[in-house]
Design an enzyme around this catalytic site. Structure first.
Site, PDB file in Angstrom:
ATOM      1  N   LYS A  24      44.525  26.354  48.230  1.00  0.00           N
ATOM      2  CA  LYS A  24      44.188  25.022  47.711  1.00  0.00           C
ATOM      3  C   LYS A  24      44.629  24.895  46.252  1.00  0.00           C
ATOM      4  O   LYS A  24      45.274  23.942  45.871  1.00  0.00           O
ATOM      5  CB  LYS A  24      42.674  24.786  47.854  1.00  0.00           C
ATOM      6  CG  LYS A  24      42.241  23.442  47.352  1.00  0.00           C
ATOM      7  CD  LYS A  24      40.758  23.215  47.549  1.00  0.00           C
ATOM      8  CE  LYS A  24      40.328  21.972  46.780  1.00  0.00           C
ATOM      9  NZ  LYS A  24      38.912  21.676  46.905  1.00  0.00           N
ATOM     10  N   GLU A  59      45.188  36.983  44.673  1.00  0.00           N
ATOM     11  CA  GLU A  59      45.500  37.697  45.924  1.00  0.00           C
ATOM     12  C   GLU A  59      46.649  37.008  46.650  1.00  0.00           C
ATOM     13  O   GLU A  59      47.631  37.642  47.061  1.00  0.00           O
ATOM     14  CB  GLU A  59      44.280  37.724  46.866  1.00  0.00           C
ATOM     15  CG  GLU A  59      43.119  38.576  46.406  1.00  0.00           C
ATOM     16  CD  GLU A  59      42.096  37.794  45.604  1.00  0.00           C
ATOM     17  OE1 GLU A  59      42.460  36.762  44.985  1.00  0.00           O
ATOM     18  OE2 GLU A  59      40.925  38.222  45.581  1.00  0.00           O
ATOM     19  N   GLY A  86      37.464  24.316  50.074  1.00  0.00           N
ATOM     20  CA  GLY A  86      38.213  25.392  50.725  1.00  0.00           C
ATOM     21  C   GLY A  86      37.586  25.841  52.043  1.00  0.00           C
ATOM     22  O   GLY A  86      38.261  25.969  53.060  1.00  0.00           O
ATOM     23  N   ARG A  87      36.272  26.051  52.035  1.00  0.00           N
ATOM     24  CA  ARG A  87      35.623  26.584  53.246  1.00  0.00           C
ATOM     25  C   ARG A  87      35.364  25.505  54.297  1.00  0.00           C
ATOM     26  O   ARG A  87      34.773  25.778  55.329  1.00  0.00           O
ATOM     27  CB  ARG A  87      34.335  27.318  52.860  1.00  0.00           C
ATOM     28  CG  ARG A  87      33.353  26.507  52.028  1.00  0.00           C
ATOM     29  CD  ARG A  87      32.276  27.396  51.425  1.00  0.00           C
ATOM     30  NE  ARG A  87      31.399  26.662  50.524  1.00  0.00           N
ATOM     31  CZ  ARG A  87      31.626  26.465  49.238  1.00  0.00           C
ATOM     32  NH1 ARG A  87      32.749  26.927  48.685  1.00  0.00           N
ATOM     33  NH2 ARG A  87      30.766  25.809  48.481  1.00  0.00           N
ATOM     34  N   GLU A 146      28.667  31.119  50.563  1.00  0.00           N
ATOM     35  CA  GLU A 146      29.316  30.528  49.384  1.00  0.00           C
ATOM     36  C   GLU A 146      28.736  29.140  49.111  1.00  0.00           C
ATOM     37  O   GLU A 146      28.687  28.688  47.970  1.00  0.00           O
ATOM     38  CB  GLU A 146      30.840  30.455  49.585  1.00  0.00           C
ATOM     39  CG  GLU A 146      31.606  30.246  48.292  1.00  0.00           C
ATOM     40  CD  GLU A 146      33.098  30.533  48.414  1.00  0.00           C
ATOM     41  OE1 GLU A 146      33.545  31.644  48.089  1.00  0.00           O
ATOM     42  OE2 GLU A 146      33.832  29.631  48.845  1.00  0.00           O
ATOM     43  N   HIS A 173      25.620  48.058  70.732  1.00  0.00           N
ATOM     44  CA  HIS A 173      25.811  49.507  70.631  1.00  0.00           C
ATOM     45  C   HIS A 173      25.960  49.946  69.181  1.00  0.00           C
ATOM     46  O   HIS A 173      26.464  51.036  68.908  1.00  0.00           O
ATOM     47  CB  HIS A 173      27.017  49.914  71.480  1.00  0.00           C
ATOM     48  CG  HIS A 173      26.825  49.526  72.910  1.00  0.00           C
ATOM     49  ND1 HIS A 173      26.185  50.345  73.824  1.00  0.00           N
ATOM     50  CD2 HIS A 173      27.105  48.374  73.570  1.00  0.00           C
ATOM     51  CE1 HIS A 173      26.120  49.714  74.994  1.00  0.00           C
ATOM     52  NE2 HIS A 173      26.659  48.524  74.856  1.00  0.00           N
ATOM     53  N   LYS A 195      36.193  37.255  39.047  1.00  0.00           N
ATOM     54  CA  LYS A 195      37.641  36.981  38.957  1.00  0.00           C
ATOM     55  C   LYS A 195      38.123  37.169  37.521  1.00  0.00           C
ATOM     56  O   LYS A 195      39.143  37.805  37.273  1.00  0.00           O
ATOM     57  CB  LYS A 195      37.932  35.525  39.360  1.00  0.00           C
ATOM     58  CG  LYS A 195      37.954  35.245  40.840  1.00  0.00           C
ATOM     59  CD  LYS A 195      38.452  33.817  41.067  1.00  0.00           C
ATOM     60  CE  LYS A 195      38.127  33.342  42.456  1.00  0.00           C
ATOM     61  NZ  LYS A 195      38.436  31.935  42.696  1.00  0.00           N
TER      62      LYS A 195
HETATM   63  O1  F6P Z   1      36.481  32.886  46.578  1.00  0.00           O
HETATM   64  C1  F6P Z   1      36.498  31.684  45.924  1.00  0.00           C
HETATM   65  C2  F6P Z   1      37.465  30.702  46.495  1.00  0.00           C
HETATM   66  O2  F6P Z   1      37.661  29.716  45.535  1.00  0.00           O
HETATM   67  C3  F6P Z   1      37.001  30.082  47.819  1.00  0.00           C
HETATM   68  O3  F6P Z   1      36.116  29.058  47.648  1.00  0.00           O
HETATM   69  C4  F6P Z   1      38.296  29.660  48.407  1.00  0.00           C
HETATM   70  O4  F6P Z   1      38.178  29.379  49.768  1.00  0.00           O
HETATM   71  C5  F6P Z   1      39.144  30.875  48.094  1.00  0.00           C
HETATM   72  O5  F6P Z   1      38.724  31.284  46.810  1.00  0.00           O
HETATM   73  C6  F6P Z   1      40.627  30.644  48.120  1.00  0.00           C
HETATM   74  O6  F6P Z   1      41.029  29.655  47.196  1.00  0.00           O
HETATM   75  P1  F6P Z   1      42.461  28.996  47.266  1.00  0.00           P
HETATM   76  O7  F6P Z   1      42.585  28.286  48.575  1.00  0.00           O
HETATM   77  O8  F6P Z   1      42.509  28.056  46.112  1.00  0.00           O
HETATM   78  O9  F6P Z   1      43.481  30.088  47.160  1.00  0.00           O
END
Ligand code: F6P
Length: 514
Positions: free
Chosen positions: A198, A204, A253-254, A339, A370, A482
Site C-alpha cells: 500500500k 521487507e 491494509g488488513r 492489529e 494432535h 520499525k
Molecule cells: O505491519 C504494519 C503494516 O503497516 C500493516 O498494517 C500492513 O498491512 C503491512 O505493514 C504492509 O504495509 P504495506 O502494504 O504498506 O507494505
C-alpha cells in the site's frame, strides 16, 4: 453503559457454576442461540450466554453506538480519526448504488479498477500476456507483507478447489530464505512478479522486490506488476504505469484483499470467481447493516467475544477451521483482529476502560487436535474455541474423509462442553468440561462462502472495537519496532553500539558474524 456492564457481571457471578450443558434443558436453545444468513449458520449455543445476558449484551452494543458507527463507516465518514481517513473497504465489494466520500461517488473508480484487473487476469490466464522472450508466463511470485500478503495468500489457498490459473507463490519475510525457497527451481523467464505494498515504503517488500528485480534481470521491465496507493513510488521503482493497480488510502491494509491486493486470487481462480467472493462479502455487509442486532451474525459473534473477554476474563480465543484449505485463516485473522483491536487507548486518547483485543491463535483441525487440544481440554486456562466446518467437502471422491472431519469437529465442541468424570477416579483422566465454543457452519467453501467469512470477521472486529471505544483502523503500535530496526542496521554492520542497553550490546556481539 456502567449499569449494563454491572448487570452482565452480576449475571456471570450468579451463573458461573451453571453447566453450559444444562442450558440445553431448554429444547429451543440451539434454534434460539444460532443465526442463519445466506446459507451460513453461527451456533453460539455452546456458550454460557443465557437470555438475560444476551439481552444486556445487545443493550451494550446499542448503548455503545454500534448502529450509528456502522452507518458512519458505510457512509464514508472519517472514522479512522488518528489518520483522518474514511474506512470504505466495503465499497470494494459494493454491488449496488453509489458510495459517497466527501460528496463524490467512489464506485466508478472501483468498477474501472476491477475491470482493469479482470482484463489483466484474463490476458495472463489465456496466454495473451507473454513473457519478455515471447513465451508463456506460467508462474507468479507475489511479494508483500501483512495485509499485502496474508489476505491473498490465505485466499489463494482457500480457493484451491477453483484454482485453474498460474501457480502462485508468496514471499513476505525479509529473511532471504523466503525469496530463495520461493524462486528455487522456478524459471525467471516464465515468471511474473507482483509487488504489493500500500505504502511502497515497507522495507521487507522493497528489499524482496529489489532482489526479484535482479533475479528477473532485463525481463523486469515487462514481467513486474505493482499494487499500491503510492503511484509516484511505483514509478520511481521502475514499474510502468500500465502495470500498476492503484487503490485509495481509505482501504486499510488488513481490509484490502477485496481490491487490487486480491489480484493473486483473481489470477488463480479467474475474475468470475473473484466476483463471487465479492458477492459473499457484499451479502454479509447487507446482513450486517439490516438484520436486527439479536439476529445479526457479526454483532452476535462480537458479543460472544465481549462476553468471553470482558465478562469471563478469557485472554485468548482459538480459531479452528476444520477445513484444510482455511489453514492460513488463523494467521489472517491474527492480523485482522490483533492489529485492529490490540489498543490501550480509546478514540479520545484516554486509557481503555476495559480489556481490549484478545490473543487470537489457532490452526486447522484435525491437525491441532494432535498438538494443543490437550491444553484446550485439561489446561488451567479456559480458551473459547471458534470452530468452522462445511456441510460438503470439496473432494467428491473422498467424501468419507469429510464425514470423519465433521465428526471430529462436532466431537471437539461436545467434549469441551460435556467433559467427563473418570470412572476409575483417576484425576488425570478427568475432563472438567463446561468450556465454551461457537461453530460456524457453511454449505461448502465456495468463493461466496469465503467472502462471507472474511466480511463476518471484519465486522466482528469492528463491533468489538466500537464497544471498547477504540480506533480499530490504525496501527501505530508497529511503528516503534520499525524505526528501531532501521536505526540498528548500521550497528549490526559494526557501528558503535555503546549507547545501547547491556542486553542489546551483548546480543550484537553474539550475533557478530565478522
Ligand atoms: O505491519 C504494519 C503494516 O503497516 C500493516 O498494517 C500492513 O498491512 C503491512 O505493514 C504492509 O504495509 P504495506 O502494504 O504498506 O507494505
Amino acid at each position: 453503559m456502567d449499569i449494563i456492564w454491572r448487570s452482565l457481571r452480576s449475571n456471570r457471578a450468579t451463573s458461573a457454576d451453571r453447566a453450559i450443558l444444562s442450558l440445553f434443558d431448554d429444547p429451543a436453545r440451539f434454534d434460539d442461540f444460532s443465526i442463519r444468513a445466506d446459507g451460513m449458520l453461527l451456533d453460539y449455543s455452546k456458550t454460557s450466554i443465557d437470555r438475560d445476558a444476551r439481552q444486556w449484551l445487545v443493550k451494550l452494543a446499542r448503548a455503545a453506538g454500534v448502529e450509528s458507527r456502522r452507518e458512519a463507516m458505510f457512509g464514508g465518514e472519517k472514522i479512522n480519526t488518528s489518520e483522518n481517513r474514511a474506512v470504505l473497504h466495503t465499497a470494494l465489494r459494493n454491488k449496488s448504488g453509489a458510495v459517497r466520500l466527501e460528496g463524490r461517488d467512489v464506485m466508478p473508480d472501483i468498477r474501472a479498477t476491477l475491470a482493469r484487473m479482470a482484463r489483466f487476469a484474463n490476458a495472463l490466464r489465456n496466454g495473451e500476456i507473454k513473457a519478455a522472450d515471447g513465451g508463456p508466463i506460467t508462474e507468479v511470485i507475489s511479494i508483500g507483507i501483512g495485509g499485502s500478503d496474508l489476505g491473498p495468500a490465505m485466499g489463494v489457498k482457500a480457493l484451491g478447489a477453483y484454482h485453474d490459473g498460474p501457480k502462485i507463490r508468496f514471499v513476505s519475510n525479509i529473511d532471504g530464505a523466503h525469496f530463495t525457497e520461493a524462486s528455487k527451481r522456478v524459471d525467471p523467464a516464465r515468471t511474473l512478479v507482483i509487488v504489493a505494498s500500500k505504502t511502497f515504503t515497507t522495507v521487507e517488500t522493497l528489499t524482496n522486490a529489489e532482489t526479484a528485480k535482479s533475479w528477473l534481470g532485463a525481463r523486469a521491465k515487462s514481467q513486474m506488476v505493482a499494487i499500491s496507493s503510492a503511484l509516484e513510488k511505483t514509478e520511481a521503482f521502475g514499474i510502468p504505469a500500465d502495470r500498476v493497480f492503484g487503490f485509495a488510502d481509505w482501504v486499510g491494509g488488513r481490509y484490502s484483499m477485496w481490491g487490487p491486493i486480491g489480484l493473486p486470487v483473481m489470477l488463480a481462480v479467474g475474475p468470475d470467481r473473484f466476483h463471487e467472493f465479492l458477492d459473499g462479502g457484499y451479502a454479509m455487509d447487507r446482513h450486517f447493516r439490516h438484520a436486527p442486532l439479536m439476529e445479526n451474525m457479526p454483532v452476535m459473534l462480537a458479543l460472544t467475544g465481549i462476553w468471553h473477554r470482558n465478562i469471563c476474563d478469557y485472554p485468548t480465543r482459538a480459531v479452528l477451521p476444520y477445513d484444510q484449505r482455511l489453514s492460513r485463516l488463523p494467521a489472517y485473522l491474527q492480523q485482522l483482529d490483533m492489529e485492529s483491536n490490540g489498543k490501550s487507548v480509546m478514540v479520545d486518547g484516554s486509557p481503555a476502560t476495559q480489556p481490549t483485543g484478545p490473543v487470537v491463535w489457532g490452526q486447522a483441525g484435525t491437525n491441532g487436535q494432535h498438538a494443543f487440544y490437550q491444553l484446550l481440554h485439561q489446561g488451567t486456562n479456559v480458551i473459547p474455541c471458534e470452530f468452522m466446518i462445511a456441510a460438503e467437502g470439496s473432494e467428491p471422491t473422498l467424501a468419507h474423509h469429510h464425514d470423519l472431519l465433521k465428526a471430529n469437529c462436532l466431537a471437539q465442541s461436545e467434549a469441551l462442553m460435556r467433559g467427563r468424570v473418570s470412572r476409575q477416579m483417576l484425576p488425570y483422566r478427568e475432563f472438567p468440561g463446561n468450556r465454551p465454543s461457537i461453530t460456524l457452519a457453511y454449505k461448502k467453501l465456495t468463493p461466496f462462502a469465503l467472502g462471507q467469512i472474511i466480511a463476518l470477521y471484519e465486522h466482528r472486529v469492528f463491533v468489538e472495537g466500537v464497544i471498547w471505544g477504540i480506533n480499530s483502523f490504525d496501527q501505530w503500535g508497529v511503528e516503534l519496532g520499525k524505526e528501531m530496526a532501521t536505526a540498528l542496521v548500521p550497528l549490526v554492520r559494526g557501528a558503535d553500539a555503546s549507547d545501547k542497553d547491556g542486553s542489546t550490546q551483548g546480543l550484537l556481539k553474539a550475533l557478530d558474524a565478522g
